[in-house]
Design a protein around this motif. Structure first.
Motif, PDB file in Angstrom:
ATOM      1  N   SER B  25      19.016 -12.479 -19.000  1.00 10.75           N
ATOM      2  CA  SER B  25      19.090 -11.245 -18.208  1.00 10.75           C
ATOM      3  C   SER B  25      18.089 -10.210 -18.719  1.00 10.75           C
ATOM      4  N   ALA B  26      17.976 -10.094 -20.043  1.00  9.77           N
ATOM      5  CA  ALA B  26      17.062  -9.105 -20.618  1.00  9.77           C
ATOM      6  C   ALA B  26      15.610  -9.435 -20.274  1.00  9.77           C
ATOM      7  N   LEU B  27      15.266 -10.728 -20.282  1.00 13.19           N
ATOM      8  CA  LEU B  27      13.902 -11.125 -19.895  1.00 13.19           C
ATOM      9  C   LEU B  27      13.641 -10.777 -18.435  1.00 13.19           C
ATOM     10  N   ALA B  28      14.669 -10.975 -17.593  1.00 11.73           N
ATOM     11  CA  ALA B  28      14.523 -10.633 -16.171  1.00 11.73           C
ATOM     12  C   ALA B  28      14.370  -9.126 -15.996  1.00 11.73           C
ATOM     13  N   GLN B  29      15.096  -8.355 -16.812  1.00 12.95           N
ATOM     14  CA  GLN B  29      14.957  -6.886 -16.770  1.00 12.95           C
ATOM     15  C   GLN B  29      13.536  -6.451 -17.125  1.00 12.95           C
ATOM     16  N   LEU B  30      12.890  -7.260 -17.957  1.00 13.15           N
ATOM     17  CA  LEU B  30      11.520  -6.945 -18.360  1.00 13.15           C
ATOM     18  C   LEU B  30      10.510  -7.380 -17.293  1.00 13.15           C
ATOM     19  N   GLY B  31      11.034  -7.875 -16.166  1.00 15.15           N
ATOM     20  CA  GLY B  31      10.156  -8.238 -15.055  1.00 15.15           C
ATOM     21  C   GLY B  31       9.722  -9.698 -15.060  1.00 15.15           C
ATOM     22  N   LYS B  32      10.266 -10.480 -15.999  1.00 14.97           N
ATOM     23  CA  LYS B  32       9.914 -11.903 -16.041  1.00 14.97           C
ATOM     24  C   LYS B  32      10.791 -12.668 -15.054  1.00 14.97           C
ATOM     25  N   SER B  33      10.243 -13.749 -14.527  1.00 13.55           N
ATOM     26  CA  SER B  33      11.070 -14.580 -13.658  1.00 13.55           C
ATOM     27  C   SER B  33      11.752 -15.642 -14.532  1.00 13.55           C
ATOM     28  N   VAL B  34      13.086 -15.683 -14.444  1.00 18.47           N
ATOM     29  CA  VAL B  34      13.881 -16.448 -15.413  1.00 18.47           C
ATOM     30  C   VAL B  34      14.900 -17.352 -14.714  1.00 18.47           C
ATOM     31  N   VAL B  35      15.007 -18.603 -15.184  1.00 16.82           N
ATOM     32  CA  VAL B  35      16.125 -19.457 -14.797  1.00 16.82           C
ATOM     33  C   VAL B  35      16.939 -19.735 -16.048  1.00 16.82           C
ATOM     34  N   VAL B  36      18.239 -19.478 -15.998  1.00 16.20           N
ATOM     35  CA  VAL B  36      19.096 -19.913 -17.089  1.00 16.20           C
ATOM     36  C   VAL B  36      19.779 -21.202 -16.636  1.00 16.20           C
ATOM     37  N   VAL B  37      19.715 -22.208 -17.503  1.00 15.36           N
ATOM     38  CA  VAL B  37      20.230 -23.534 -17.161  1.00 15.36           C
ATOM     39  C   VAL B  37      21.456 -23.830 -18.022  1.00 15.36           C
ATOM     40  N   ASP B  38      22.560 -24.167 -17.390  1.00 16.83           N
ATOM     41  CA  ASP B  38      23.749 -24.570 -18.139  1.00 16.83           C
ATOM     42  C   ASP B  38      23.672 -26.076 -18.356  1.00 16.83           C
ATOM     43  N   ALA B  39      23.384 -26.484 -19.591  1.00 18.04           N
ATOM     44  CA  ALA B  39      23.240 -27.913 -19.892  1.00 18.04           C
ATOM     45  C   ALA B  39      24.547 -28.503 -20.423  1.00 18.04           C
ATOM     46  N   ASP B  40      25.612 -27.741 -20.374  1.00 12.89           N
ATOM     47  CA  ASP B  40      26.902 -28.227 -20.866  1.00 12.89           C
ATOM     48  C   ASP B  40      27.655 -28.913 -19.726  1.00 12.89           C
ATOM     49  N   ILE B  41      27.241 -30.157 -19.432  1.00 11.12           N
ATOM     50  CA  ILE B  41      27.818 -30.899 -18.312  1.00 11.12           C
ATOM     51  C   ILE B  41      29.282 -31.225 -18.606  1.00 11.12           C
ATOM     52  N   GLY B  42      30.168 -30.869 -17.704  1.00 12.88           N
ATOM     53  CA  GLY B  42      31.589 -31.167 -17.881  1.00 12.88           C
ATOM     54  C   GLY B  42      32.380 -29.987 -18.429  1.00 12.88           C
ATOM     55  N   LEU B  43      31.702 -29.079 -19.113  1.00 11.27           N
ATOM     56  CA  LEU B  43      32.389 -27.887 -19.663  1.00 11.27           C
ATOM     57  C   LEU B  43      31.538 -26.656 -19.365  1.00 11.27           C
ATOM     58  N   ILE B 124      25.961 -32.623 -31.527  1.00  7.43           N
ATOM     59  CA  ILE B 124      24.595 -33.117 -31.717  1.00  7.43           C
ATOM     60  C   ILE B 124      24.420 -34.465 -31.021  1.00  7.43           C
ATOM     61  N   GLU B 125      25.308 -34.750 -30.061  1.00  7.82           N
ATOM     62  CA  GLU B 125      25.228 -36.051 -29.396  1.00  7.82           C
ATOM     63  C   GLU B 125      24.415 -35.952 -28.100  1.00  7.82           C
ATOM     64  N   GLN B 126      24.803 -36.750 -27.119  1.00  6.90           N
ATOM     65  CA  GLN B 126      24.054 -36.873 -25.875  1.00  6.90           C
ATOM     66  C   GLN B 126      23.720 -35.518 -25.222  1.00  6.90           C
ATOM     67  N   GLY B 127      24.711 -34.640 -25.139  1.00  5.41           N
ATOM     68  CA  GLY B 127      24.505 -33.343 -24.492  1.00  5.41           C
ATOM     69  C   GLY B 127      23.426 -32.528 -25.181  1.00  5.41           C
ATOM     70  N   PHE B 128      23.425 -32.572 -26.497  1.00  7.27           N
ATOM     71  CA  PHE B 128      22.398 -31.877 -27.289  1.00  7.27           C
ATOM     72  C   PHE B 128      21.026 -32.496 -27.033  1.00  7.27           C
TER      73      PHE B 128
END
Lengths: 85, 266
Positions: B25-43, B124-128
């Motif tokens: 969010s802070a990067l977007a506030q600075l005018g950057k175009s940002v995607v945040v990705v949730d890589a926690d599949i299942g949770l 530190i397994e598959q998800g990581f």
């Protein structure tokens, strides 16, 4: 000052210092991949090797792992008896 | 071509998701175009922390399976012009995505955005392995506790082996507890982990309140934690940010000014 008084009362280090000491030890072992028990086995074997060459007290041989700035070292120290020529 | 930054920690519950939401969010506030990705599949949780949970139609696993395009799965934040979320799936498991899938996905996102901020699952397994696969750099989040630092150290080793440069955020530090000798200081954590410090986020009640509301703290910008997240974002964006220092309390500053207490070791 309060910390000074507290350490006098508790007779030792702050929990912060205890945590730091524990972490140094735990990380040194984690980074080397050596469990504490294995390390003691290794100590005995090394002591036996040293004892083949010099007359030492095998129990006085010390072994430890130390880690600073992500570099990990194995330290073995053994007292050597004075030579009576 | 944008930068892909993975937020990781090894241990759960140290503030990865909050960090990802706030830095994004802070990067977007600075005018950057940002995607945040949730890589926690299942949770998945980044959606609720950002307050976007009611708008999910498609998710990361749908994109990987070719059910929809990336553009279709992205949720646009209504509060900030340049911010998007790619949510995780809540019903699939971590094995439904491979590191190669993630590499491809992140590469696609990087082509159209300045920053791709990836929220890594604990462990530190598959998800990581999936979460770090497409990352150019990593932010390791650690709280000043023995278990968190131990896990962070393991993760730092794995990142180094994968050739991903990492920097450190020390989260939830309490200057009061450090002063009392009951918490590791940021200097202690840096010394132990031997990693470059990106920021120190103080323990802050505002974070609890903003998380309850689903508003990243930097959007309200009232708290010291939010200010530090913004400072970290400025530093990531290559803007003048100043040094990462946990603000000392008024009395300790006064005390130091009067020569009553020594300067902090941090």
């Amino acid at each position: 000052m309060w910390n000074g008084i507290k350490s006098l009362i508790t007779g030792g280090r702050s929990s912060r210092e205890v945590a730091k000491g524990r972490l140094h030890l735990v990380l040194a072992h984690d980074r080397s991949g050596l469990e504490g028990g294995k390390l003691q086995e290794m100590r005995q074997e090394i002591a036996a090797v040293i004892a083949r060459y010099v007359d030492i007290d095998a129990n006085a041989v010390e072994i430890s792992i130390e880690s600073h700035s992500r570099e990990t070292q194995l330290m073995v120290s053994s007292p050597l008896p004075a030579r009576h020529a | 071509m944008g930068r892909a930054i993975v937020i990781t920690s090894g241990k759960g519950g140290v503030g990865k998701t909050t960090t990802a939401a706030n830095i994004g969010s802070a990067l977007a506030q600075l005018g950057k175009s940002v995607v945040v990705v949730d890589a926690d599949i299942g949770l998945r949780n980044l959606d609720v922390v950002m307050g976007l949970e009611n708008r999910i139609v498609y998710h990361l696993v749908d994109v990987v399976r070719g059910k929809c395009t990336v553009a279709k799965a992205l949720i646009k934040d209504r509060r900030l012009e340049n911010l998007w979320l790619l949510p995780a799936s809540q019903t699939d498991d971590k094995d439904s995505v491979t590191p190669d899938d993630m590499k491809k996905l992140v590469c696609e996102l990087r082509a159209t955005h300045d920053f791709v901020v990836i929220d890594c699952p604990a462990g530190i397994e598959q998800g990581f392995k999936n979460a770090i696969a497409g990352a150019d750099e990593a932010i390791v989040v650690a709280t000043p506790e023995v278990s968190s630092i131990r896990d962070a150290d393991r993760v730092i080793g794995l990142l180094a082996a994968a050739g991903i440069p990492a920097r450190l955020i020390v989260n939830r530090i309490s200057p009061h507890l450090v002063k009392r000798g009951d918490m590791l200081s940021q200097a202690d954590v840096i010394e132990i982990l031997a990693l470059e410090l990106l920021g120190t986020i103080p323990l802050d009640e505002h974070i609890v309140a903003t998380t309850n509301k689903g508003i990243p703290a930097v959007l309200e910008n009232k708290s010291i934690a939010a200010k530090e997240f913004t400072r970290v974002a400025r530093s990531l964006a290559g803007l003048d940010a100043g040094a990462p220092v946990a603000a000392p309390g008024f009395f300790s500053r006064l005390g130091r000014a009067l020569g009553l207490s020594p300067a902090p070791t941090a």
